[in-house]
Design a protein around this motif. Sequence first.
Motif, PDB file in Angstrom:
ATOM      1  N   GLU A 204      29.479 -22.198   4.787  1.00  0.00           N
ATOM      2  CA  GLU A 204      29.528 -21.689   6.151  1.00  0.00           C
ATOM      3  C   GLU A 204      29.204 -20.199   6.216  1.00  0.00           C
ATOM      4  O   GLU A 204      28.526 -19.731   7.126  1.00  0.00           O
ATOM      5  CB  GLU A 204      30.913 -21.957   6.760  1.00  0.00           C
ATOM      6  N   LYS A 205      29.667 -19.461   5.213  1.00  0.00           N
ATOM      7  CA  LYS A 205      29.473 -18.013   5.233  1.00  0.00           C
ATOM      8  C   LYS A 205      27.979 -17.663   5.260  1.00  0.00           C
ATOM      9  O   LYS A 205      27.535 -16.854   6.069  1.00  0.00           O
ATOM     10  CB  LYS A 205      30.132 -17.401   3.986  1.00  0.00           C
ATOM     11  N   ASN A 206      27.223 -18.307   4.365  1.00  0.00           N
ATOM     12  CA  ASN A 206      25.785 -18.025   4.328  1.00  0.00           C
ATOM     13  C   ASN A 206      25.093 -18.495   5.603  1.00  0.00           C
ATOM     14  O   ASN A 206      24.173 -17.853   6.105  1.00  0.00           O
ATOM     15  CB  ASN A 206      25.135 -18.701   3.121  1.00  0.00           C
ATOM     16  N   SER A 207      25.555 -19.635   6.106  1.00  0.00           N
ATOM     17  CA  SER A 207      24.973 -20.166   7.328  1.00  0.00           C
ATOM     18  C   SER A 207      25.161 -19.182   8.483  1.00  0.00           C
ATOM     19  O   SER A 207      24.232 -18.883   9.232  1.00  0.00           O
ATOM     20  CB  SER A 207      25.629 -21.513   7.638  1.00  0.00           C
ATOM     21  N   LEU A 208      26.392 -18.653   8.584  1.00  0.00           N
ATOM     22  CA  LEU A 208      26.682 -17.721   9.678  1.00  0.00           C
ATOM     23  C   LEU A 208      25.909 -16.413   9.511  1.00  0.00           C
ATOM     24  O   LEU A 208      25.516 -15.784  10.490  1.00  0.00           O
ATOM     25  CB  LEU A 208      28.186 -17.440   9.752  1.00  0.00           C
ATOM     26  N   ARG A 209      25.694 -16.008   8.266  1.00  0.00           N
ATOM     27  CA  ARG A 209      24.886 -14.805   8.030  1.00  0.00           C
ATOM     28  C   ARG A 209      23.496 -14.964   8.628  1.00  0.00           C
ATOM     29  O   ARG A 209      22.918 -14.027   9.170  1.00  0.00           O
ATOM     30  CB  ARG A 209      24.724 -14.564   6.530  1.00  0.00           C
ATOM     31  N   MET A 210      22.948 -16.167   8.483  1.00  0.00           N
ATOM     32  CA  MET A 210      21.609 -16.399   9.038  1.00  0.00           C
ATOM     33  C   MET A 210      21.645 -16.347  10.559  1.00  0.00           C
ATOM     34  O   MET A 210      20.770 -15.752  11.193  1.00  0.00           O
ATOM     35  CB  MET A 210      21.061 -17.753   8.565  1.00  0.00           C
ATOM     36  N   VAL A 211      22.691 -16.957  11.144  1.00  0.00           N
ATOM     37  CA  VAL A 211      22.819 -16.917  12.607  1.00  0.00           C
ATOM     38  C   VAL A 211      22.873 -15.471  13.076  1.00  0.00           C
ATOM     39  O   VAL A 211      22.128 -15.054  13.978  1.00  0.00           O
ATOM     40  CB  VAL A 211      24.105 -17.660  13.064  1.00  0.00           C
ATOM     41  N   ALA A 212      23.733 -14.695  12.444  1.00  0.00           N
ATOM     42  CA  ALA A 212      23.903 -13.305  12.870  1.00  0.00           C
ATOM     43  C   ALA A 212      22.620 -12.517  12.664  1.00  0.00           C
ATOM     44  O   ALA A 212      22.188 -11.752  13.538  1.00  0.00           O
ATOM     45  CB  ALA A 212      25.049 -12.666  12.085  1.00  0.00           C
ATOM     46  N   SER A 213      22.006 -12.716  11.518  1.00  0.00           N
ATOM     47  CA  SER A 213      20.822 -11.930  11.203  1.00  0.00           C
ATOM     48  C   SER A 213      19.703 -12.171  12.227  1.00  0.00           C
ATOM     49  O   SER A 213      19.117 -11.226  12.742  1.00  0.00           O
ATOM     50  CB  SER A 213      20.380 -12.278   9.772  1.00  0.00           C
TER      51      SER A 213
ATOM     52  N   ASP B 157      10.422 -15.778  -0.538  1.00  0.00           N
ATOM     53  CA  ASP B 157      10.569 -16.216   0.850  1.00  0.00           C
ATOM     54  C   ASP B 157      11.761 -17.134   1.086  1.00  0.00           C
ATOM     55  O   ASP B 157      11.910 -17.698   2.165  1.00  0.00           O
ATOM     56  CB  ASP B 157       9.272 -16.909   1.304  1.00  0.00           C
ATOM     57  N   CYS B 158      12.624 -17.275   0.085  1.00  0.00           N
ATOM     58  CA  CYS B 158      13.758 -18.190   0.196  1.00  0.00           C
ATOM     59  C   CYS B 158      14.810 -17.652   1.172  1.00  0.00           C
ATOM     60  O   CYS B 158      15.333 -16.560   1.006  1.00  0.00           O
ATOM     61  CB  CYS B 158      14.393 -18.397  -1.182  1.00  0.00           C
ATOM     62  N   ALA B 159      15.127 -18.460   2.210  1.00  0.00           N
ATOM     63  CA  ALA B 159      16.081 -18.023   3.227  1.00  0.00           C
ATOM     64  C   ALA B 159      17.514 -18.020   2.691  1.00  0.00           C
ATOM     65  O   ALA B 159      18.320 -17.165   3.052  1.00  0.00           O
ATOM     66  CB  ALA B 159      15.982 -18.925   4.452  1.00  0.00           C
ATOM     67  N   ALA B 160      17.825 -18.974   1.808  1.00  0.00           N
ATOM     68  CA  ALA B 160      19.190 -19.039   1.284  1.00  0.00           C
ATOM     69  C   ALA B 160      19.478 -17.848   0.381  1.00  0.00           C
ATOM     70  O   ALA B 160      20.579 -17.306   0.373  1.00  0.00           O
ATOM     71  CB  ALA B 160      19.388 -20.350   0.528  1.00  0.00           C
ATOM     72  N   LEU B 161      18.465 -17.428  -0.380  1.00  0.00           N
ATOM     73  CA  LEU B 161      18.634 -16.261  -1.248  1.00  0.00           C
ATOM     74  C   LEU B 161      18.790 -14.982  -0.443  1.00  0.00           C
ATOM     75  O   LEU B 161      19.517 -14.074  -0.833  1.00  0.00           O
ATOM     76  CB  LEU B 161      17.399 -16.107  -2.138  1.00  0.00           C
ATOM     77  N   GLU B 162      18.092 -14.941   0.677  1.00  0.00           N
ATOM     78  CA  GLU B 162      18.188 -13.767   1.529  1.00  0.00           C
ATOM     79  C   GLU B 162      19.623 -13.619   2.027  1.00  0.00           C
ATOM     80  O   GLU B 162      20.141 -12.507   2.151  1.00  0.00           O
ATOM     81  CB  GLU B 162      17.227 -13.932   2.703  1.00  0.00           C
ATOM     82  N   ALA B 163      20.273 -14.762   2.290  1.00  0.00           N
ATOM     83  CA  ALA B 163      21.649 -14.718   2.781  1.00  0.00           C
ATOM     84  C   ALA B 163      22.631 -14.461   1.644  1.00  0.00           C
ATOM     85  O   ALA B 163      23.713 -13.927   1.864  1.00  0.00           O
ATOM     86  CB  ALA B 163      22.001 -16.026   3.484  1.00  0.00           C
ATOM     87  N   ASP B 164      22.290 -14.867   0.452  1.00  0.00           N
ATOM     88  CA  ASP B 164      23.231 -14.747  -0.654  1.00  0.00           C
ATOM     89  C   ASP B 164      22.479 -14.673  -1.974  1.00  0.00           C
ATOM     90  O   ASP B 164      21.933 -15.668  -2.446  1.00  0.00           O
ATOM     91  CB  ASP B 164      24.163 -15.974  -0.648  1.00  0.00           C
ATOM     92  N   GLU B 165      22.489 -13.504  -2.579  1.00  0.00           N
ATOM     93  CA  GLU B 165      21.653 -13.316  -3.769  1.00  0.00           C
ATOM     94  C   GLU B 165      22.190 -14.060  -4.981  1.00  0.00           C
ATOM     95  O   GLU B 165      21.534 -14.125  -6.012  1.00  0.00           O
ATOM     96  CB  GLU B 165      21.493 -11.824  -4.080  1.00  0.00           C
ATOM     97  N   ARG B 166      23.377 -14.659  -4.853  1.00  0.00           N
ATOM     98  CA  ARG B 166      23.903 -15.403  -6.003  1.00  0.00           C
ATOM     99  C   ARG B 166      23.288 -16.808  -6.136  1.00  0.00           C
ATOM    100  O   ARG B 166      23.420 -17.447  -7.162  1.00  0.00           O
ATOM    101  CB  ARG B 166      25.425 -15.530  -5.905  1.00  0.00           C
ATOM    102  N   PHE B 167      22.642 -17.256  -5.086  1.00  0.00           N
ATOM    103  CA  PHE B 167      21.984 -18.571  -5.129  1.00  0.00           C
ATOM    104  C   PHE B 167      20.955 -18.602  -6.268  1.00  0.00           C
ATOM    105  O   PHE B 167      20.211 -17.663  -6.468  1.00  0.00           O
ATOM    106  CB  PHE B 167      21.301 -18.821  -3.778  1.00  0.00           C
ATOM    107  N   LEU B 168      20.951 -19.699  -7.023  1.00  0.00           N
ATOM    108  CA  LEU B 168      20.011 -19.817  -8.149  1.00  0.00           C
ATOM    109  C   LEU B 168      18.554 -19.714  -7.697  1.00  0.00           C
ATOM    110  O   LEU B 168      17.708 -19.178  -8.410  1.00  0.00           O
ATOM    111  CB  LEU B 168      20.190 -21.167  -8.843  1.00  0.00           C
ATOM    112  N   GLY B 169      18.277 -20.256  -6.542  1.00  0.00           N
ATOM    113  CA  GLY B 169      16.936 -20.122  -5.995  1.00  0.00           C
ATOM    114  C   GLY B 169      16.002 -21.248  -6.411  1.00  0.00           C
ATOM    115  O   GLY B 169      16.256 -21.976  -7.366  1.00  0.00           O
TER     116      GLY B 169
END
Lengths: 295, 319, 571
Positions: A204-213, B157-169
């Motif tokens: 959820e935390k990462n998901s919400l970061r995307m919403v906010a961003s 260009d990975c969106a999940a990595l942009e949100a969290d750099e700990r993601f393996l990618g």
Amino acid sequence: MKFAFFPGCVSKGGCPELYQSVMEVYPQLGLELEEMTTASCTGAGVLQEKDRKLGDMLNARTFALAEQAGLPIMTICSTCQGVMSQANHRLTADPSYLAAVNEILNEEGLTYRGTTQIRHFVWILLEELGEQGIRQRVRRPLTELRAAPFYGCYLQRPSEALGFQDQPDRAKSLELIMSWLGLEVVDFPGKTRCCGFPLLTINEKNSLRMVASHTLDAKRNGADILVTPCPLCHLNLDGMQSRAGGQQQADIDLPIWHLPQLLGLAMGMEPKRLGLTRHLVSTQGVLDKLGSAVA
Amino acid sequence: MITIFRIRRFNPETSPSMPYFQEYKLDTERADTVLDALMHIRETLDESLTLRCSCRGAICGSCSMRINGHAALACKTKVQAMASERGVVQVEPMNNMPVIKDLVTDMAGFWDKVRQVQPWLQPAGQEPEAEYLASSESMNHLTGVMGCIMCGACVSDCAALEADERFLGPAALAKAYRFVADPRDGAGRSRLLALNEPGGMWDCTRCMECIEVCPKGVGAMDRIMSLRSRGIQAGVPSTCGSRHAEVFADLIYRKGRLDEPMLAARTFGLQNLSRLLSLLPMALRAFVRGKVPKSGPLHRAIPGVEKFRRLFQRMEERP
Amino acid sequence: MTTANEYDVLVMGAGLAGMRAALAAHEAGARVAIMTKVHPVRSHSNAAQGGINAAMTDRGDEWEEHAFETVKGSDYLADQDAVEILAQEAGREILTLEHMGVIFNRNEEGRLGTRRFGGQKRARTFFVSDFTGQAMLHVLFEQLIKARVPVFEEWFVTSLVKDADGRCAGLVGFEIRTSQFALVKAKAVIIASGGLGRVFEPSTNALICTGDGMAIAYRAGAALMDMEMVQYHPTTLKGKGLLITEAARGEGAYLLNRDGERFMKRYAPNMMELASRDVVSRAEQTEINEGRGVDGCVLLDCRHLGRQLIHERLRQISDEVQSFAGIDLTKEPVPIRPGMHYQMGGIKTDVDGRCWEMHGAWAGVPGLFAAGETACLSLHGGNRLGANSLLDTVVFGRRAGRCAAEYAREVPTPHVPDSTVGMEQQAVSALLSRHANRDSVATIRHEMGVAMHTHLGVFRDQEGIMAAKGTLESLRDRYSRVGVQDKGRVFNTSLIRALELGFMLDCAETIVCGALLRRESRGAHFRTDYLYRDDEQWLKHILVYHQPDGSSRVEYLPVRLTRWEPKVRIY
């Protein structure tokens, strides 16, 4: 033009205002819709995590139903559209795969021959009504409004399955239609990015970061509202916005509109009939800004 | 054709060292790639323009950069396809990694993540005298993912990595898939267990950016999805992600369609009661706002669902 | 990076030969490190598309046949003892690679499958689609990660260091990211830095193939052998000269001239398109020169192979031709022409990679080893067979690694003064402080490449070679005065390209030197003024040594024949 209408689970569930607004606007666009009541969910990419072939089979079933009725399918959800486009791409690219899937469908007396067209409402506006068809229906140009598009991943990628090669305007369909409605289109880098919805359950935390961003980014670029053709994006961007704001200690307050609502408003319909009061982030401020003409 | 290259530059040795855009105008031909143009700039206009490049043929993976906002190999991208109506092409270094100078990024973090998936074959049992027997299909299937040249475009260009750099990618996960799907590898289960941890295969947001930008058709996200289904099959401990997929499938089986409240309730269940409860205020607000369909929050099955279920069963029975 | 600066074995280059050597030395117990100017997976071994040869005796093939075809392909310039080792050890090496994880193509029984390649009657080429080199390179890198071999990544080597006794003592180089110089000491150094393709323009080679290793070994006193033997590959794309694998012809593609004629029937009636590369390249160039080409090219026709075969076995070139020439392989023939591809010559080594002869039969540098395209055993003689280069890298990479580890066990740690670094650093500073004039490194490099391609390509003669010699002399002079625009210390690629040009000029001069001397036509070295092979005078190798004054000295070595007497070569 007549379509087999595939509303998708979310427009009949968590985003009833989307279904409502489509039902309001379509008769005035010269469209004829026959709702597919016996079609199943597309799997939304989630079922495909468990078993992709199962997902393709369910979609082939839906395509076969439309094929039987001799109608192209219209979707109103980026995710439904994308999942179906991908499934159709795989099925039509490989005859042996299609045959294997048909072997199962035959059980229900169905066969898919691979001829069904699947198009999102946005593409139909773009390709069937076109600039002229839309402009001539606008009663109330929304010139005071600055709106940013938000496509949803499935309506952008993978471009190969979405037919961008033959229909290059699909890549910028939202901007085109929005501009024909008279409003100012706000460009921002997040417009084709992920809203974070598929990640909501697991992280959820990462998901919400995307919403906010994305919402903050759109606001910084001057947007009054964000417009989306995807109810799943809407669930996250609208539904989770206050929580996402809380995470960033920001009061975001950016209304998220479904495209048919925007279209309906420009066509002079009442906000309430378009379900604009059924959002979690209130649309009232924007409606006030647009003034009495729409009230 | 006159083209303006708008290039993001950065030199850590100047002070203050801030990135800035510099424009170069040059005459390009139909067949020119962005790399041709950059090399031309470097050789005739500005020797200090810095980038990595080597093979010119999309196999070494050196020249990944963002072209008009999306990661691509400069050597595989035609100028003509990218130039805007005003003849502008924007070139920037890859995203999601630090910039060393101009278009050169630091890929140390990228390689650290590749190392994390233990990227070498770990066969079970004794080494055979001759080759391992393996089906032609399995090896052909692996060529799809072995085709990865580790250029970093997907990671950029990975969106999940942009949100969290700990993601393996995507790149590291695709690399992991290369072993999990290799019939010669004996460590599949332990690999899946490791990938089941936070930051692993369930943290992908399915945005398909990696599929779209990959210059080699590796389809990293598809590989991640395959890892997920193999994880479910192998019975690795359930996560919110895997339960979500399982419950989703079951709901479709029962009703032919989605049932959002049930999906949430069963995904989080009693193990994650707090997550479930935390959704209540939003659900309540949604209810107050009338965000509930006329038929009520719980959905009825599609007509003819009994016949539909048989298809489901047939699929699940298949070998 | 933080690594101890002293090793038993230090490898320059991290392509297939370098990584294979490092792994072998590591397995033999040596403390080993690699120094490479690009990340290992960026190495040019990636570009080898078609496959790797091996006569697997357990499935009815004979190593002698592979060896003979290699010798015949070399136009009898290969040293036959080395070729025998290559052919004998090939099968074992393929299995080692398979066990490491290379996803070789399988046949229906799930065993390793093969395809046909040029110059060979049997299908003995093992492959991974059409990216065999890449598939092997990435797997060796996986093994390198597993073995935790330290890598000085993106380090540029400027010179080889010797101790007071003339023994190899390590490498001096700098980290490209910081311009920080270091002397990395080692008892043994293995040079595996690949070829020199960029000496020619165009070339199939990557931009990093600038002959660095050959030049630093040459400057340090090692011999460069048979440098005149430069392979032109028959199928390269017009323009930038990108490679189209021989596997296309191995799978059955035709070569056509403008009349749609399969012209190879007039040049090599038995082997047709799969004659050895020098033969096919000359045939193509003759067609083009005599007006039967299409815009300076001939045509490669894959249409009859079918979409599925192309997708499964020629996927990469199908993509490549689509993106770089806009042609659909399944629908249209592709215009191709011969293009510079491979250097058969290189640093003279024995069959264990040593760059010195223990009994003094030829001079060299004790403690220095070489493997892969950098080296010259000679395995490939006047012309390399397709799919023998990958084999060369792994068989002789392994042998060099093992031998270097053994050697390092026996010798003491070399003593070299740290001032060596200072001297190198000064030379680079001097280059950096030179004012930019109107000339540029890029212009000099381009003129060198064009001169070499024009005069040392498929056909050569005295006049042309002399013209190239003259050009190189004037370019050498301009190089001594050219400046570098970028004066920075962080990732200065402008500086790197200037240093590489120095290496390339050295290499070019040795190619010209060998080509002038060899007054015969053999393998890839075809002189229109000496049309025939002359075994009486020229069944020998040409070794070029660097002199302190910059000039060169030449020695000859007889070709080592074991069981195959030179015969007329017919395909």
